[in-house]
Design an enzyme around this catalytic site. Structure first.
Site, PDB file in Angstrom:
ATOM      1  N   HIS A 274      28.739  36.592  30.452  1.00  0.00           N
ATOM      2  CA  HIS A 274      30.173  37.052  30.565  1.00  0.00           C
ATOM      3  C   HIS A 274      30.727  36.849  31.917  1.00  0.00           C
ATOM      4  CE1 HIS A 274      27.494  40.455  31.391  1.00  0.00           C
ATOM      5  NE2 HIS A 274      28.475  40.771  32.376  1.00  0.00           N
ATOM      6  N   CYS A 275      29.545  36.786  32.951  1.00  0.00           N
ATOM      7  CA  CYS A 275      30.169  36.788  34.639  1.00  0.00           C
ATOM      8  C   CYS A 275      29.619  35.574  35.244  1.00  0.00           C
ATOM      9  CB  CYS A 275      29.751  37.936  35.115  1.00  0.00           C
ATOM     10  SG  CYS A 275      30.447  39.450  34.824  1.00  0.00           S
ATOM     11  N   ILE A 276      28.727  35.253  35.150  1.00  0.00           N
ATOM     12  CA  ILE A 276      27.895  34.089  35.900  1.00  0.00           C
ATOM     13  C   ILE A 276      28.868  32.818  36.036  1.00  0.00           C
ATOM     14  CG2 ILE A 276      25.746  33.064  36.785  1.00  0.00           C
ATOM     15  CD1 ILE A 276      25.981  35.854  37.436  1.00  0.00           C
ATOM     16  N   VAL A 278      31.444  32.364  34.803  1.00  0.00           N
ATOM     17  CA  VAL A 278      33.132  32.552  34.768  1.00  0.00           C
ATOM     18  C   VAL A 278      33.801  32.996  36.230  1.00  0.00           C
ATOM     19  CG1 VAL A 278      34.934  34.104  33.876  1.00  0.00           C
ATOM     20  CG2 VAL A 278      33.164  33.441  32.427  1.00  0.00           C
ATOM     21  N   ASP A 279      32.895  33.612  36.909  1.00  0.00           N
ATOM     22  CA  ASP A 279      33.416  34.076  38.319  1.00  0.00           C
ATOM     23  C   ASP A 279      33.952  33.060  39.054  1.00  0.00           C
ATOM     24  OD1 ASP A 279      33.222  36.544  37.003  1.00  0.00           O
ATOM     25  OD2 ASP A 279      31.680  37.432  38.208  1.00  0.00           O
TER      26      ASP A 279
END
Length: 438
Positions: A274-276, A278-279
C-alpha cells in the site's frame, strides 16, 4: 479555548469521548481496537457491509488482528461497526483511515479521502476532532481537508480541531504494532496538536508532535521512500551481479558483516503493498508544483518497477539454456502476495510477473495459501493445491513470496527446476543443482 473544545479535552482525558474510525482495513481495524482497549467507546465506519458484520460478530478479516482480541472489545460494548455516516455527528473524534492509491496515470487518487471528509463535513459540529491517517502528499490536510470541513462555517482551532497522524502499520511484523510504535502527530493549530496528542497518548506508547501537518506528511513519505530507494539500490546491484556472474546474496551478506555504516536490504522481484510503490508517486507529483523534480526518487521507483521484467528475462534465458522451449512451458509461481505471511496482493509484483509470462506464451499457475484466487489480465486464476504432482509437472517453479508455511526442502526435492527470487532456499542442502537464485 472555546467551551466546546474544553469539553472535548475533558472527555478525552477521562476517556468518555466517543471515537470513530472511518475505514476498517489493515490500518483502521487495529487502531479501532487499540482505542477500545484504551477505554474509549469506538464506532467503526465502513461502506463494506461484510466488514461491518464481521466486526460486530467479533470475527477478524485482517491477518494481524486476532478474532479473540476483536471479540473482547465488541463483546464488552467498546467497539461496534456501522455503514451509516449518520453516526458521525455523535462522535467526538473521527480518524480517517481510507486508501490513497494512485490513478492509472500514476497521479494521486484522493477520492476516498475526499469522500470521507465530505461525509464528515455534512455532519460536522462544534467540539469535534478530525484526524487523517492515510498516507498522502505534503499539504493534503490543510489544502484538501480543511476547506471541505470549513465550508459550513465552522473554523479549525475555534469550533473544531484537525490534525494529521500518519499510520505506521507494518503488516506481518510480530514485534511492532500500533500500541508500541511511536506516533507522529501535527495539528493545524497548536490546540489541534494538543488535543490530537491527548487522544493518541491514551492508546500508543509515545506521541511525537511536529510543527505542522505538512511536516508530518513529508516524514511519512520519507520513511517509505527511504525503503524504496535502498531496495532499488540492491535490486540494481542484483542486475549488475547477474551480468558479472556474481552472487548478489553473497555480496549483501558479506557487506552486512560490517557493524557500522551499512544497513542491509534484500533484492527481490519488485516492491508492492500500500505504500512503498505509491509514495514516490505522491511526492513526485506534489514536487512539480514547486518546479522541483525528484529525479533520484523517481529513478529508484523505476528500478523497482522494472524488476518483474528482469525476472522474466532471466527466466527466458534459463529456459532457453535448458532446451530452448518457451512457448507452452509450464511455470508454477509460489506466493503472490507482496510480502511474506501477509494476505495482501495490492501492487504485488507477482501480478506483473504472471502477465509478462502469459505474454510470452508460458502456461502459468500459482499457489498461495493466503490468496485463493487472483485476477490476471482479466482472468481469474485459482490457487492450485501444493501437491507433489503439481510441483513435479511444472517445468519451472518460481519462488516469488517466501511464506513461512512453505517447506523449501520439499519444494526443491519435487521440482525439476527452481528460480528463487527471495533466497528462500538458502538453507536447502539437497538438490542445489536445481536452484538458480535471482
Amino acid at each position: 479555548m472555546t467551551e466546546t473544545l474544553e469539553r472535548l479535552r475533558t472527555a478525552i482525558e477521562d476517556r468518555s469521548a466517543t471515537v470513530g474510525v472511518a475505514g476498517l482495513g489493515y490500518v483502521g481495524l487495529p487502531l479501532a481496537i487499540e482505542f477500545a482497549k484504551a477505554g474509549f467507546r469506538v464506532t467503526g465506519l465502513d461502506p463494506d457491509a461484510s466488514r461491518v458484520d464481521a466486526v460486530n460478530r467479533g470475527v477478524s478479516y485482517i491477518g494481524d488482528v486476532r478474532s479473540e482480541d476483536l471479540a473482547e472489545v465488541t463483546g464488552g460494548g467498546r467497539l461496534m461497526a456501522s455503514a451509516s455516516w449518520e453516526l458521525a455527528s455523535q462522535l467526538d473524534a473521527i480518524v480517517i483511515c481510507v486508501p490513497t492509491p494512485f490513478s492509472v496515470n500514476r497521479e494521486p487518487d484522493l477520492s476516498f479521502v475526499r469522500a470521507a471528509t465530505e461525509e464528515i463535513a455534512r455532519r460536522l459540529r462544534p467540539g469535534q476532532l478530525i484526524v487523517l491517517e492515510s498516507t498522502t502528499y505534503p499539504g493534503t490536510t490543510q489544502e484538501v481537508l480543511r476547506p471541505i470541513l470549513e465550508a459550513g462555517g465552522l473554523r479549525v482551532g475555534r469550533e473544531f480541531c484537525l490534525a494529521y497522524s500518519p499510520e505506521r502499520v507494518d503488516p506481518g511484523n510480530p514485534h511492532y504494532h500500533i500500541a508500541n510504535t511511536p506516533k507522529l502527530l501535527a495539528g493545524v493549530t497548536p490546540l489541534c496538536t494538543a488535543l490530537g496528542s491527548a487522544l493518541y497518548e491514551k492508546a500508543v506508547i509515545k506521541v511525537v508532535p511536529l510543527s505542522s501537518p505538512r511536516a508530518a506528511e513529508m516524514a511519512k513519505l520519507l520513511e517509505n521512500i527511504f525503503r524504496n530507494v535502498n531496495i532499488a539500490l540492491v535490486n540494481e546491484l542484483a542486475m549488475l551481479c547477474d551480468r558479472m556472474g556474481l552472487d548478489v546474496w553473497e555480496v549483501v551478506e558479506a557487506a552486512a558483516t560490517k557493524p557500522f555504516g551499512f544497513m542491509s536490504f534484500q533484492p527481490g522481484p519488485g516492491v508492492g503493498g500500500h505504500c512503498i510503490p505509491v509514495d514516490p508517486v505522491y511526492l513526485s507529483w506534489k514536487a512539480k508544483e514547486y518546479d522541483f523534480y525528484t529525479n533520484f526518487i523517481t529513478l529508484a521507483a523505476e528500478v523497482n518497477a522494472n524488476m518483474p521484467y528482469f525476472v522474466v528475462q532471466k527466466l527466458l534465458r534459463l529456459l532457453a539454456g535448458k532446451g530452448g522451449r518457451v512457448l507452452g512451458t509450464r511455470v508454477l509461481v509460489l506466493g503472490v502476495t507482496f510480502k511474506r505471511n501477509v494476505a495482501d496482493v495490492r501492487n504485488s509484483p507477482a501480478v506483473k510477473l504472471l502477465e509478462l509470462m502469459l505474454d510470452h506464451g508460458i502456461d502459468v499457475a500459482y499457489h498461495d495459501p493466503l490468496v485463493p484466487e487472483l485476477e490476471v489480465k482479466g482472468t481469474r486464476l485459482q490457487s492450485l493445491p501444493l501437491t507433489a504432482e503439481v510441483v513435479e509437472s511444472a517445468d519451472c517453479v518460481i519462488l516469488h513470496t517466501d511464506h513461512a508455511t512453505f517447506s523449501y526442502d520439499w519444494i526443491v526435492a519435487h521440482a525439476r527446476f527452481v528460480f528463487d527470487t527471495r533466497n528462500a532456499t538458502r538453507e536447502v542442502k539437497a538438490g542445489r543443482e536445481k536452484v538458480v537464485r535471482l
